[in-house]
Design a protein around this motif. Structure first.
Motif, PDB file in Angstrom:
ATOM      1  N   ARG A 167       1.666  -3.328   2.378  1.00 15.59           N
ATOM      2  CA  ARG A 167       0.399  -3.352   1.454  1.00 15.59           C
ATOM      3  C   ARG A 167       0.686  -2.240   0.641  1.00 15.59           C
ATOM      4  NH1 ARG A 167      -1.945  -4.620   6.670  1.00 15.59           N
ATOM      5  NH2 ARG A 167      -2.662  -6.727   6.667  1.00 15.59           N
TER       6      ARG A 167
ATOM      7  N   LYS B 207      -9.418   2.083  -4.458  1.00 14.83           N
ATOM      8  CA  LYS B 207      -9.846   0.995  -4.622  1.00 14.83           C
ATOM      9  C   LYS B 207      -9.942   0.334  -3.504  1.00 14.83           C
ATOM     10  CE  LYS B 207      -8.185   0.994  -9.157  1.00 14.83           C
ATOM     11  NZ  LYS B 207      -9.275   1.028 -10.350  1.00 14.83           N
ATOM     12  N   SER B 208     -10.860  -1.193  -3.769  1.00 16.29           N
ATOM     13  CA  SER B 208     -10.970  -1.543  -2.319  1.00 16.29           C
ATOM     14  C   SER B 208     -10.602  -2.295  -1.572  1.00 16.29           C
ATOM     15  CB  SER B 208     -12.515  -2.537  -2.961  1.00 16.29           C
ATOM     16  OG  SER B 208     -12.531  -3.365  -3.647  1.00 16.29           O
ATOM     17  N   HIS B 209      -9.122  -2.435  -2.275  1.00 15.55           N
ATOM     18  CA  HIS B 209      -8.460  -3.709  -1.691  1.00 15.55           C
ATOM     19  C   HIS B 209      -6.679  -3.240  -2.099  1.00 15.55           C
ATOM     20  CE1 HIS B 209      -9.756  -6.021  -5.377  1.00 15.55           C
ATOM     21  NE2 HIS B 209      -8.771  -5.872  -5.641  1.00 15.55           N
TER      22      HIS B 209
ATOM     23  N   GLN C 184      -3.625  -3.659  -4.125  1.00 13.18           N
ATOM     24  CA  GLN C 184      -3.189  -4.184  -4.999  1.00 13.18           C
ATOM     25  C   GLN C 184      -1.827  -5.578  -4.854  1.00 13.18           C
ATOM     26  OE1 GLN C 184      -4.158  -0.978  -6.483  1.00 13.18           O
ATOM     27  NE2 GLN C 184      -6.300  -2.068  -6.449  1.00 13.18           N
TER      28      GLN C 184
ATOM     29  N   TYR D 195     -15.411  -5.768   5.817  1.00 14.55           N
ATOM     30  CA  TYR D 195     -14.431  -5.821   5.147  1.00 14.55           C
ATOM     31  C   TYR D 195     -13.964  -6.343   6.188  1.00 14.55           C
ATOM     32  CZ  TYR D 195     -15.436  -0.813   2.718  1.00 14.55           C
ATOM     33  OH  TYR D 195     -16.222   0.099   2.351  1.00 14.55           O
ATOM     34  N   ARG D 196     -12.801  -7.481   5.520  1.00 18.75           N
ATOM     35  CA  ARG D 196     -11.608  -7.755   6.368  1.00 18.75           C
ATOM     36  C   ARG D 196     -10.579  -7.085   7.592  1.00 18.75           C
ATOM     37  NH1 ARG D 196      -8.067 -11.764   2.420  1.00 18.75           N
ATOM     38  NH2 ARG D 196      -6.672 -10.890   4.064  1.00 18.75           N
TER      39      ARG D 196
ATOM     40  N   LEU E  90      -7.807  -5.112   6.633  1.00 24.58           N
ATOM     41  CA  LEU E  90      -7.445  -4.208   5.207  1.00 24.58           C
ATOM     42  C   LEU E  90      -8.437  -3.058   5.287  1.00 24.58           C
ATOM     43  CD1 LEU E  90      -8.456  -6.843   2.122  1.00 24.58           C
ATOM     44  CD2 LEU E  90      -5.981  -5.621   3.005  1.00 24.58           C
TER      45      LEU E  90
ATOM     46  N   TRP F  30      -6.023   0.227   5.296  1.00 15.44           N
ATOM     47  CA  TRP F  30      -5.885   0.309   3.913  1.00 15.44           C
ATOM     48  C   TRP F  30      -7.745   0.927   3.945  1.00 15.44           C
ATOM     49  CZ3 TRP F  30      -6.821  -0.174  -0.731  1.00 15.44           C
ATOM     50  CH2 TRP F  30      -5.675   0.212  -1.945  1.00 15.44           C
ATOM     51  N   ILE F  31      -8.359   0.540   3.346  1.00 12.55           N
ATOM     52  CA  ILE F  31      -9.407   0.903   2.594  1.00 12.55           C
ATOM     53  C   ILE F  31      -9.766   2.076   3.249  1.00 12.55           C
ATOM     54  CG2 ILE F  31     -12.030   0.356   2.184  1.00 12.55           C
ATOM     55  CD1 ILE F  31     -11.328  -2.859   2.454  1.00 12.55           C
TER      56      ILE F  31
ATOM     57  N   SER G 215      -8.006   4.629   1.254  1.00  9.73           N
ATOM     58  CA  SER G 215      -8.043   4.854  -0.242  1.00  9.73           C
ATOM     59  C   SER G 215      -9.389   5.527  -0.249  1.00  9.73           C
ATOM     60  CB  SER G 215      -7.831   3.276  -0.196  1.00  9.73           C
ATOM     61  OG  SER G 215      -8.299   3.529  -2.479  1.00  9.73           O
TER      62      SER G 215
END
Length: 289
Positions: free
Chosen positions: A10, A16-18, A20, A251-252, A255, A258-259, A262
């Motif tokens: 990823r 960012k919330s997810h 790209q 959140y999933r 993810l 990663w979040i 971030s």
């Protein structure tokens, strides 16, 4: 942010919330990489292909990875990013970032990937390093089935299997300091790509563990199901704990690492001008393009 997962890679910007971009992890190619030169040759071409739209000359990169990655992979990743124009790189354990996204201070992260599962307790903003448990019971170990099977019972829920996920969770709890053990047990958070495919895993494991500690669980190896499991002696210290599974909402589960990275990167990039908190690997002049 680059999350190097064993299922997906990823990529996206901090704050960012997810992500790209998400691309499949190149498992077959990775298995051929052993030496530093192998890794460098592969990673430079691979990263150049996926990062051309993200990396600028002043870009810094956070690389999110599983615990204890191969040293040659880490060195090659750093060199490859430097030579693609990245000015600084920092490596972050994927088990350490979910609490930042979920905004809690005490609990356990249980991350289940394709090959391995990881359990790590957190207290008051810090990972408790000695609690880390690694179990070879990722999704591949259960024959890639999304329906609950007997193999899942054996690989994930069997207290008699030393490599089961349940054993890893119990060992992680045992290693927790006494003053935080209760809070950690009350906040077991299951995440990783496997939880998208088998979302009931967390509830099943916690239910099984609570039944075992209460002496009420049927022996998973008994064909009749009538025999009750014996509480392992070393688990006696867990008897009075209330063990609760939590979700990664909003959140999933795939993810949340990663979040968390971030948010972490976005916050410290703004408030760490002197690079005192984040230990960036800054590119020396000879590695810059």
């Amino acid at each position: 942010i680059i999350e190097w997962g064993d299922w997906l890679i990823r990529v996206g910007y901090a704050d960012k919330s997810h992500p790209q971009m998400m691309v499949p992890s190149p498992r077959e190619e990775i298995e051929e990489c052993k030496t530093l030169d192998d890794w460098y040759r592969y990673l430079r071409n691979f990263l150049q292909t996926i990062l051309h739209q993200f990396v600028s000359k002043d870009r810094r990169v956070v690389v999110l990875h599983a615990p204890f990655p191969p040293q040659n992979w880490e060195k090659a990743m750093k060199l490859s990013l430097w030579n693609l124009g990245v000015t600084a790189v920092v490596f972050v354990d994927c088990c350490k970032t979910p609490p930042l996204a979920l905004e809690w201070k005490r609990g356990m992260i249980i991350s289940v990937g394709r090959k391995e599962a990881y359990c790590l307790a957190h207290a008051d903003g810090q990972a408790i390093s000695n609690t880390l448990q690694i179990a070879t019971c990722g999704f591949e170990a259960v024959e890639d089935s999304t329906e609950w099977t007997e193999t899942m019972d054996q690989q994930w829920l069997n207290e008699n299997n030393p490599d089961s996920l349940l054993q890893a969770v119990a060992k992680c709890l045992q290693e927790c300091p006494l003053d935080v053990k209760k809070d950690v047990a009350n906040n077991l958070v299951f995440c990783g790509d496997t939880l998208l495919l088998v979302p009931q895993l967390g509830q099943r494991l916690v239910q099984r563990l609570n039944l075992i500690l209460g002496g009420e669980a049927p022996d998973i190896q008994s064909t009749s199901g009538s025999e009750l499991t014996i509480v392992p002696t070393q688990w006696k210290s867990l008897n009075k704990l209330s063990i609760v599974a939590r979700t990664t909402g909003p959140y999933r589960p795939d993810l949340v690492s990663w979040i968390g990275a971030s948010l972490w990167a976005g916050a410290w990039y703004k408030h760490d001008d002197d690079d005192q908190f984040v230990r960036w690997n800054v590119a020396p002049d000879q590695h810059k393009s």
